[in-house]
Design an enzyme around this catalytic site. Sequence first.
Site: not given
Length: 770
Positions: A265, A274, A215
């Site tokens: 996460h 990811y 992210n």
Amino acid sequence: MTGMIGYSRRSLLRLGGTVAAGALVLPPAEHPWTGHRDGARREDPREDGRFVALRRAWRDVTAGSGFDAAAEPYRSRLAELGAAAARHRDAMRPGTSSLWPGLPFPSFTATPARLRAMARAYALPGTGLTGDAGLAAAVADGVDHYRRRVYAAGAEATGNWWHWRIGVPRALLDAALLTDHHLGERRAGALLEAVDHFAPECVLDDYDGTSTGANRVDLCTVRLLRAVLAADPDGAARAVAALSPVFPHVTEGDGFHRDGSFVQHTWVPYQGTYGASLLSGLATLFAVLRGSPWEVTDPNRQVVLDAVERSFAPFVHDGLCMDLVSGRAVGRGPYGDHARGRAIAAAVLLLGETASAAERARWRSMVKGWALRDAVRPMPRAAEREDLGFHARLVALLNDDGVPAAAEPAGHRLFPESARAVHRGRGWCAGLSMASDRIGHYEHGNGENLRGWHTGSGMLYWWAEGHGDQYSDFFWDTVDPCRLPGTTVSTRRPADGAGEAWGDTRPPGRWVGGATDGRYAAVGQHLTGLESTLEAFKSWFFLDDAVVCLGAGISCADGVPVETVVDNRRTGARLTVDRTAGWAHLEGHGGYVLPCARLRTLREERTAAGRAVTRSYVTLWLDHGADPASAGYFYLLMPGASPDATRARAADPGWVRVLAGSRHRQGVHVPSLGVTAVNFWNGGTAGPLTASAPCAVLVRERGDGTATLTVADPRRDLDELTVTWERPVSAVPRGHPLLTAAATGRRLTLTWGRLADREGASHTVTVRLG
């Protein structure tokens, strides 16, 4: 992609009109294009050569380059892109609730994706619309319409934060950059203000929450694109500087761990989605920024380069990325594991362009091997439709006779930080998925993977030669989720989405991991069932042609039977079971050696819920009965073995000797391999090995008068460990920094210092047999 921002759709749509429009023009003193106070026009900063070069580099790296647009297959694919762009352009009907009929706002994915596709048709050669001013104007109108109706500064967001901070702004900024300056100063300024509202620069201030790992790379990319559109050198510098927290190793939570694990996460191993996104994002940024004033020069970037072989390659098998590192994404569609493998391959080739010559050579050889072995979804054919730039690099690589294709790396890789293990023998590969107090049983979220409950209960994936689609072809849609291969489970069915979302389904078990010398391994899991009273102690001993599977201390008070699933193969192959001799064989797949009197089998056709998709399965399991108090099991898995080889192994009980099979210790001795391995759940003695505390020990006698002894502390709490091997040893020629004492003679006694700080890693010493 977790977390919510509490905005209402009503206010979002209301702000799409005049209220929002009035807030979009910045005062002259702050205007991103003019950059002056008196309103008098100066040189357009968009013509700054540095940003002109960045826009060109962004186009070449992301939209595609390095191919002949007049040659096939590029000519056809580019023509298809142009035709699709023309259809999108002609079908645009801007209205209060949509840009295209049938795609009602907010349409976070489809509408921005169409605009970006149209922009690519404008930017790429050979589309029939290359440089078409009308198409660029349509893109600009569409971007601004979406910005006014959905993505307006001051609007309230709904749903997943990811769309507002990453997905939508990246697509809109991408479209704006690819169509040069057709958006115009006023509309570009409004888009920049919207980005600042939803993805402000302050999201990069702290490395936590939703601004970590993949992210964080995506957020930095959005802020960099915003800086390029605004020709803002300080903004570009800040976006690049904010990448730095991604690079260093971490000891918990999101990021790269020293053992090669990648976690997102907080509790989910995630190389497959990811991680691939992070690798691709960094490869893109490294390539785009190369040679610019903002080139990524952080010395810790080497951690990412090292991760290609430490973190990603171990989980790529013949072009696919194993599902055990793909979190909730495993059920998104058939052959998703191969798509994720291609994404990693594409990122590796691109990253190689900014790596050292030695790294680039190794990686190209590795990717070539992946591509040549992926017969299920041939990589060049798939890349041709997904990424023309990757296709061009891949075809050039495959045609380069000077690059050898690397074989699958034999041996074992253990990832204690993410409760994962990968083992490769000759012609087969296996992956093990466990759960611990650090890693969740499974991840669900956004309505995905609601029945992945038992993937952390010791699921043992394996691929024999020719079965690269075993878990690809609607496996997750059709498999019985309560009978995943290798698992020990209570048959009480959990509710869909049982446990906390986003991976916080961690059990209390701390003894999860094991010891490996790089070739063999002793791996174990103290298992606690998900929302169950189940407890079990499970071990796997990974060898050249077999996995020895041991379980003990299996107890449960759920009021239902408990099962250990020996296997559950998606196949219609013939199953042979010889209950007298104690073996079973699945034609074309492999063999099993086990007490067949207890073996249960089932052949069934299973249909995906809500889909006209049916697949055949063969299931083998051991029924421990309802509410067992101290059940156990023992069997051999022999991937790729023939019936004769399986029969012969069953007829040779001395091939493997079980040294211990209890809830306190589990161990085996394989004389032909010189292997002795024990998982000590508690200190004590098993065969010739004694340990003073819980640990894993692996001994291998190498046939040249030497042996290696490997230890690990899976619980991570040992200040000291003493291991004794009842075997004459004359010397310890190769010690270890943590070895505090060594006594040789009629037996070997080794004392280790503090292992608690070593993150469950394996530590090996070499000894001379006496």
